[in-house]
Motif scaffolding. Structure first.
Motif, mmCIF file in Angstrom:
data_model
loop_
_atom_site.group_PDB
_atom_site.id
_atom_site.type_symbol
_atom_site.label_atom_id
_atom_site.label_comp_id
_atom_site.label_asym_id
_atom_site.label_seq_id
_atom_site.Cartn_x
_atom_site.Cartn_y
_atom_site.Cartn_z
ATOM 1 N N THR A 31 1.909 5.569 -3.744
ATOM 2 C CA THR A 31 3.152 6.000 -3.092
ATOM 3 C C THR A 31 4.370 5.235 -3.591
ATOM 4 O O THR A 31 5.487 5.769 -3.576
ATOM 5 N N GLY A 32 4.200 3.967 -3.986
ATOM 6 C CA GLY A 32 5.332 3.155 -4.397
ATOM 7 C C GLY A 32 6.176 2.667 -3.239
ATOM 8 O O GLY A 32 7.278 2.130 -3.449
ATOM 9 N N LEU A 33 5.694 2.827 -2.003
ATOM 10 C CA LEU A 33 6.444 2.398 -0.829
ATOM 11 C C LEU A 33 6.496 0.873 -0.738
ATOM 12 O O LEU A 33 5.624 0.177 -1.264
ATOM 13 N N ASP A 34 7.510 0.346 -0.041
ATOM 14 C CA ASP A 34 7.600 -1.108 0.068
ATOM 15 C C ASP A 34 6.528 -1.683 0.989
ATOM 16 O O ASP A 34 6.335 -2.894 1.029
ATOM 17 N N TYR A 35 5.832 -0.816 1.741
ATOM 18 C CA TYR A 35 4.710 -1.264 2.554
ATOM 19 C C TYR A 35 3.388 -0.701 2.025
ATOM 20 O O TYR A 35 2.414 -0.565 2.747
ATOM 21 N N GLN A 36 3.356 -0.404 0.741
ATOM 22 C CA GLN A 36 2.143 0.118 0.104
ATOM 23 C C GLN A 36 0.977 -0.852 0.279
ATOM 24 O O GLN A 36 1.167 -2.046 0.463
ATOM 25 N N SER A 37 -0.233 -0.318 0.230
ATOM 26 C CA SER A 37 -1.439 -1.121 0.373
ATOM 27 C C SER A 37 -1.424 -2.324 -0.570
ATOM 28 O O SER A 37 -1.100 -2.203 -1.756
ATOM 29 N N GLU A 38 -1.787 -3.466 -0.011
ATOM 30 C CA GLU A 38 -1.905 -4.684 -0.803
ATOM 31 C C GLU A 38 -3.343 -4.944 -1.242
ATOM 32 O O GLU A 38 -3.639 -5.981 -1.839
ATOM 33 N N GLY A 63 6.732 -0.589 12.840
ATOM 34 C CA GLY A 63 6.396 -1.811 12.108
ATOM 35 C C GLY A 63 4.917 -2.122 12.157
ATOM 36 O O GLY A 63 4.326 -2.567 11.163
ATOM 37 N N PHE A 64 4.299 -1.879 13.304
ATOM 38 C CA PHE A 64 2.857 -2.094 13.450
ATOM 39 C C PHE A 64 2.084 -1.159 12.539
ATOM 40 O O PHE A 64 1.148 -1.577 11.847
ATOM 41 N N ARG A 65 2.486 0.099 12.498
ATOM 42 C CA ARG A 65 1.816 1.075 11.629
ATOM 43 C C ARG A 65 1.899 0.638 10.173
ATOM 44 O O ARG A 65 0.902 0.688 9.424
ATOM 45 N N ARG A 66 3.044 0.189 9.769
ATOM 46 C CA ARG A 66 3.222 -0.206 8.370
ATOM 47 C C ARG A 66 2.482 -1.510 8.051
ATOM 48 O O ARG A 66 2.013 -1.688 6.919
ATOM 49 N N ALA A 67 2.353 -2.377 9.038
ATOM 50 C CA ALA A 67 1.557 -3.594 8.836
ATOM 51 C C ALA A 67 0.087 -3.236 8.617
ATOM 52 O O ALA A 67 -0.586 -3.810 7.753
ATOM 53 N N LEU A 68 -0.433 -2.297 9.418
ATOM 54 C CA LEU A 68 -1.799 -1.822 9.210
ATOM 55 C C LEU A 68 -1.945 -1.184 7.837
ATOM 56 O O LEU A 68 -2.971 -1.337 7.164
ATOM 57 N N HIS A 69 -0.900 -0.451 7.424
ATOM 58 C CA HIS A 69 -0.946 0.246 6.141
ATOM 59 C C HIS A 69 -1.080 -0.748 4.980
ATOM 60 O O HIS A 69 -1.763 -0.453 3.997
ATOM 61 N N ARG A 70 -0.428 -1.885 5.105
ATOM 62 C CA ARG A 70 -0.474 -2.878 4.020
ATOM 63 C C ARG A 70 -1.856 -3.503 3.866
ATOM 64 O O ARG A 70 -2.224 -3.936 2.780
ATOM 65 N N ARG A 71 -2.624 -3.573 4.963
ATOM 66 C CA ARG A 71 -3.896 -4.294 4.934
ATOM 67 C C ARG A 71 -5.049 -3.367 5.326
ATOM 68 O O ARG A 71 -5.705 -3.576 6.356
ATOM 69 N N PRO A 72 -5.327 -2.361 4.542
ATOM 70 C CA PRO A 72 -6.369 -1.391 4.899
ATOM 71 C C PRO A 72 -7.769 -1.952 4.692
ATOM 72 O O PRO A 72 -7.985 -2.825 3.841
#
Length: 381
Positions: A84-91, A13-22
């Motif tokens: 990527t189209g992922l649900d945690y894709q960069s915002e 979850g932490f990794r994906r949170a970082l991924h959303r806010r690069p």
């Protein structure tokens, strides 16, 4: 003591949170703050922030004296739009973690969690979240920061995920691991004139026409031996997009790449001589360098320690291509520490690094954590 299933869920979850806010190189303020906040419960003995920009270091002390072992990850993302189209894709439009630094940082966070439960017996473990790796400026800035002297390591280790390698398999060997590289920007300044009177101006057109093939001939590529040289012309621009003006200015950008730092010095000298030879007939030549990476070379002793740790953890090492042509900012830490970096397979079918559809495989988080914890325990108990 290893990661629990709950840890792996949290770290993913932490990794994906970082991924959303690069954030790109030099702008990793929120990423650094997220690291400090997420790892606050691990209660490090020392937390350093603002290292070399937005770098963060967590220090876990042992009871007895001993060496300092540093594990490094990176904070920055790339100025590329994610597809990527992922649900945690960069915002953040135009910025994305397309090199896996979010995953590397999650691995380091995993190491911190386990060290919090059991400190080293001796020495100290330093977990460095480095800024600005992608443009080659971060490691040099961290090393130059006066605060870093207090935690300077005896050993330094890092990993990088590598698409094309089987998932979870490792490539590691002593000696050259990544090429040295630098961006060379050549600016040619002359004088514009009416296109009907080119003799009244000073055009860089012929200089550009000679420079592009001339630079490429200096670095033809080939086998990755000590004498490897590669010059890639990445950008060229001349004059204005108009038919009525003789150009008065031009730029040629090139990336210079070698396996060894001393060979880079020779390549730079050759490229500069070629460029300055065009400074004739009133044409002015200026040269500047950008994105400067030192060669990354694995110390034999540190490599042997990392190899033993991987074997003890049952993480398979396979034959692979080293050094990589790509550059890596970790090489600078090898000047003051026994350093080694290994490559952890991201899957043979994974999109390549820096591709808009790349994503770090979460399955690598526990593997990378185990490898680093083992080498820390082997050295520090």
């Amino acid at each position: 003591m290893m990661l629990t299933n709950a840890d792996v869920v949290d770290l993913t979850g932490f990794r994906r949170a970082l991924h959303r806010r690069p954030e790109v190189s030099g702008a990793e303020r929120e990423t650094a703050a997220a690291v400090v906040d997420f790892l606050a419960p691990t209660a490090p003995d020392l937390v350093l922030t603002g290292l070399g920009g937005h770098g963060v270091a967590l220090v876990f002390d042992g009871v007895a004296d001993g060496p300092t072992v540093m594990i490094r990850s990176e904070l920055d993302a790339l100025p590329i739009h994610e597809l990527t189209g992922l649900d945690y894709q960069s915002e953040t439009p135009g910025t994305a973690h397309l090199c896996g630094h979010d995953g590397h940082s999650a691995i380091l966070a995993g190491v911190a969690r386990v060290l919090a439960r059991r400190r080293p017996a001796r020495g100290r473990a330093v977990l460095l979240f480095q800024p600005a790796e992608e443009d080659g400026s971060g490691a040099a800035a961290v090393l130059a920061d006066p605060a870093f002297a207090a935690i300077a390591p005896d050993y330094a280790f890092a990993l990088h995920n590598l698409p094309g390698l089987p998932l979870g398999k490792v490539v590691l060997q002593p000696g050259p691991a990544n090429c040295a590289s630098r961006g060379m920007k050549i600016v040619l300044t002359g004088k514009t004139s009416h296109a009907a009177q080119p003799d009244a101006g000073i055009s860089p057109a012929l200089a550009v026409a000679r420079l592009i093939p001339g630079l490429m001939a200096l670095g033809p590529g080939g086998e990755l031996s000590d004498d490897f040289r590669l010059v890639t012309v990445t950008h060229a621009r001349m004059g204005e997009p108009a038919f009525g003006i003789t150009p008065g200015e031009a730029q040629v950008w090139a990336t210079l790449r070698t396996v060894r730092d001393d060979r880079m010095a020779a390549l730079v000298a050759g490229a500069e001589a070629l460029a300055r030879a065009e400074g004739q007939g009133g044409l002015k030549v200026s040269i500047s360098y950008h994105d400067i990476f030192a060669a990354c070379t694995n110390d034999p002793g540190a490599t042997a320690l990392m190899a033993a740790a991987l074997q003890a953890e049952g993480i398979a090492q396979i034959a692979g291509t080293m050094p990589l042509r790509a550059s890596e900012d970790f090489g600078r830490f090898g000047a003051g520490a026994k350093a080694a970096m290994f490559y952890l397979g991201a899957g043979e079918a994974s999109p390549a690094l820096h591709n808009p559809d790349y994503d770090f495989p979460d399955a690598l988080i526990p593997l990378g954590t185990r490898a680093f914890l083992r080498v820390i325990r082997d050295l520090l108990g």
